[in-house]
Design an enzyme around this catalytic site. Structure first.
Site, PDB file in Angstrom:
ATOM      1  N   GLU B  48       0.830  -1.215   0.000  1.00  0.00           N
ATOM      2  CA  GLU B  48       0.000   0.000   0.000  1.00  0.00           C
ATOM      3  C   GLU B  48       0.863   1.264   0.000  1.00  0.00           C
ATOM      4  O   GLU B  48       0.599   2.205  -0.750  1.00  0.00           O
ATOM      5  CB  GLU B  48      -0.937   0.008   1.211  1.00  0.00           C
ATOM      6  N   ASN B  52       1.184   3.866  -3.116  1.00  0.00           N
ATOM      7  CA  ASN B  52       0.809   5.276  -2.946  1.00  0.00           C
ATOM      8  C   ASN B  52       1.887   6.207  -3.493  1.00  0.00           C
ATOM      9  O   ASN B  52       1.580   7.209  -4.148  1.00  0.00           O
ATOM     10  CB  ASN B  52       0.563   5.591  -1.471  1.00  0.00           C
ATOM     11  N   ARG B 104     -10.263   4.472  -7.043  1.00  0.00           N
ATOM     12  CA  ARG B 104      -9.555   3.725  -6.010  1.00  0.00           C
ATOM     13  C   ARG B 104     -10.393   3.538  -4.746  1.00  0.00           C
ATOM     14  O   ARG B 104     -11.403   4.180  -4.555  1.00  0.00           O
ATOM     15  CB  ARG B 104      -8.207   4.382  -5.703  1.00  0.00           C
TER      16      ARG B 104
HETATM   17  N1  LIG Z   1       2.734   9.205  -0.977  1.00  0.00           N
HETATM   18  C1  LIG Z   1       1.655   9.981  -1.228  1.00  0.00           C
HETATM   19  N2  LIG Z   1       1.805  11.159  -1.903  1.00  0.00           N
HETATM   20  C2  LIG Z   1       0.725  11.949  -2.171  1.00  0.00           C
HETATM   21  N3  LIG Z   1      -0.539  11.652  -1.806  1.00  0.00           N
HETATM   22  C3  LIG Z   1      -0.742  10.487  -1.138  1.00  0.00           C
HETATM   23  C4  LIG Z   1       0.325   9.605  -0.817  1.00  0.00           C
HETATM   24  N4  LIG Z   1      -0.187   8.553  -0.135  1.00  0.00           N
HETATM   25  C5  LIG Z   1      -1.516   8.771  -0.042  1.00  0.00           C
HETATM   26  N5  LIG Z   1      -1.864   9.940  -0.636  1.00  0.00           N
HETATM   27  C6  LIG Z   1      -3.225  10.536  -0.660  1.00  0.00           C
HETATM   28  O1  LIG Z   1      -4.011   9.929   0.350  1.00  0.00           O
HETATM   29  C7  LIG Z   1      -5.189   9.352  -0.218  1.00  0.00           C
HETATM   30  C8  LIG Z   1      -5.579   8.090   0.529  1.00  0.00           C
HETATM   31  O2  LIG Z   1      -4.602   7.065   0.338  1.00  0.00           O
HETATM   32  P1  LIG Z   1      -5.043   5.541   0.464  1.00  0.00           P
HETATM   33  O3  LIG Z   1      -5.696   5.326   1.783  1.00  0.00           O
HETATM   34  O4  LIG Z   1      -3.872   4.692   0.154  1.00  0.00           O
HETATM   35  O5  LIG Z   1      -6.174   5.369  -0.659  1.00  0.00           O
HETATM   36  P2  LIG Z   1      -6.056   5.247  -2.256  1.00  0.00           P
HETATM   37  O6  LIG Z   1      -4.627   4.930  -2.625  1.00  0.00           O
HETATM   38  O7  LIG Z   1      -6.996   4.161  -2.617  1.00  0.00           O
HETATM   39  O8  LIG Z   1      -6.474   6.570  -2.813  1.00  0.00           O
HETATM   40  C9  LIG Z   1      -4.866   9.153  -1.684  1.00  0.00           C
HETATM   41  O9  LIG Z   1      -6.017   9.149  -2.482  1.00  0.00           O
HETATM   42  C10 LIG Z   1      -3.935  10.323  -1.990  1.00  0.00           C
HETATM   43  O10 LIG Z   1      -4.679  11.490  -2.273  1.00  0.00           O
HETATM   44 MG   LIG Z   2      -3.371   3.701  -1.637  1.00  0.00          MG
END
Ligand SMILES: Nc1ncnc2c1ncn2[C@@H]1O[C@H](COP(=O)(O)OP(=O)(O)O)[C@@H](O)[C@H]1O
Ligand SMILES: [Mg+2]
Lengths: 111, 143
Positions: B48, B52, B104
């Site tokens: 995960e 990300n 997502r």
């Molecule tokens: N490394 C990252 N850099 C920028 N934005 C991030 C990062 N990790 C997460 N995010 C933001 O946080 C939100 C939630 O992440 P997550 O719970 O993994 O859900 P998803 O990947 O399904 O969108 C993402 O939609 C994104 O906007």
């Molecule tokens: Mg994610």
């Protein structure tokens, strides 16, 4: 990842092998969508016997296929799910829309 | 507490590398006697976090993700740093089902939190994100 699709009793069966993460998500989606379109089926059996790993990217593809077939009353039935994958399904809430069956024939009987 | 072992990797932001990172994380964790179930949980959390960085932080293959693994007597710690887009509102990002991408699930942080014992997120818009997580090792020996 390996994916095969077959049509049995009007039900599309998809057998997947490998790790369902973001790397294979696009191919998985394309293969299933193409099969749904070309067979024109309503219901989908997802045999996950060969799937040893899934994360939220893999879950996203499954949920996306459900959203495609559900407006026409279609369902997804998962079979042969390994315990670590079943745990992820449970935690994500996906089991509210997709039931798990022991085998493909069990799933077929329930359609 | 003292670090017993450390591995650092620089990972190009390609989807191929998500699997490589989680397998490496699992091999590193195996230095402590985690159960197979716990190792599977670590794999999901790492998958995960790296996904990300690939998807949200960079969205192109030219980014670099720094991945550090630290082993302690009683826990394994993973630090994932990108110098990508950054997160606007960390509390919002951690909410179940919250995603900036309608395709997502918004479950990445939920899985990291449920499967690890510690999760810290530092982020600044336009500068990048650091995710630190750790899993404690519960010795099976009765005291
Ligand atoms: N490394 C990252 N850099 C920028 N934005 C991030 C990062 N990790 C997460 N995010 C933001 O946080 C939100 C939630 O992440 P997550 O719970 O993994 O859900 P998803 O990947 O399904 O969108 C993402 O939609 C994104 O906007
Ligand atoms: Mg994610």
């Amino acid at each position: 990842m390996n994916i095969s699709t077959l049509l049995r009793q009007g039900v599309l069966t998809v057998r997947v092998e490998g790790e369902l993460d973001m790397h294979v998500a696009d191919e998985f989606r394309q293969v299933v969508d193409n099969a749904i379109d070309s067979y024109g089926v309503k219901n989908l059996i997802l045999n996950l016997q060969g799937v040893s790993f899934i994360d939220s990217s893999g879950l996203g593809v499954i949920l996306g296929r459900y959203k495609r077939i559900n407006p026409a009353g279609g369902r997804i039935l998962a079979t042969d799910v390994q315990p670590q994958v079943a745990k992820i399904f449970e935690l994500s809430g996906l089991l509210k829309i997709m039931k798990i069956y022991e085998t493909e024939s069990h799933a077929l009987e329930c359609l | 507490m003292e670090i017993r072992n450390q591995v650092k990797m620089s990972i190009q932001s390609l989807s191929e590398n998500v699997g490589i990172a989680r397998i490496t994380a699992a091999a590193f964790a195996a230095q402590l006697d985690f159960t197979l179930n716990e190792i599977e949980e670590i794999k999901v959390a790492i998958s995960e976090a790296i996904s990300n960085a690939v998807i949200h932080a960079y969205g192109h293959p030219d980014g670099i993700i720094e991945f550090t693994m630290n082993l302690y007597d009683d826990k394994v710690e993973y630090i994932i740093t990108d110098i990508g887009k950054g997160i606007e509102d960390i509390n919002l990002a951690r909410q179940p089902s919250y995603s900036t991408d309608p395709e997502r699930m918004g479950l990445g942080f939920v899985f990291m939190e449920s499967f690890m014992d510690e999760l810290d997120i530092l982020s600044k818009q336009g500068q990048g994100t650091t995710v630190m997580m750790a899993k404690k090792f519960q010795s099976n020996v009765a005291h």
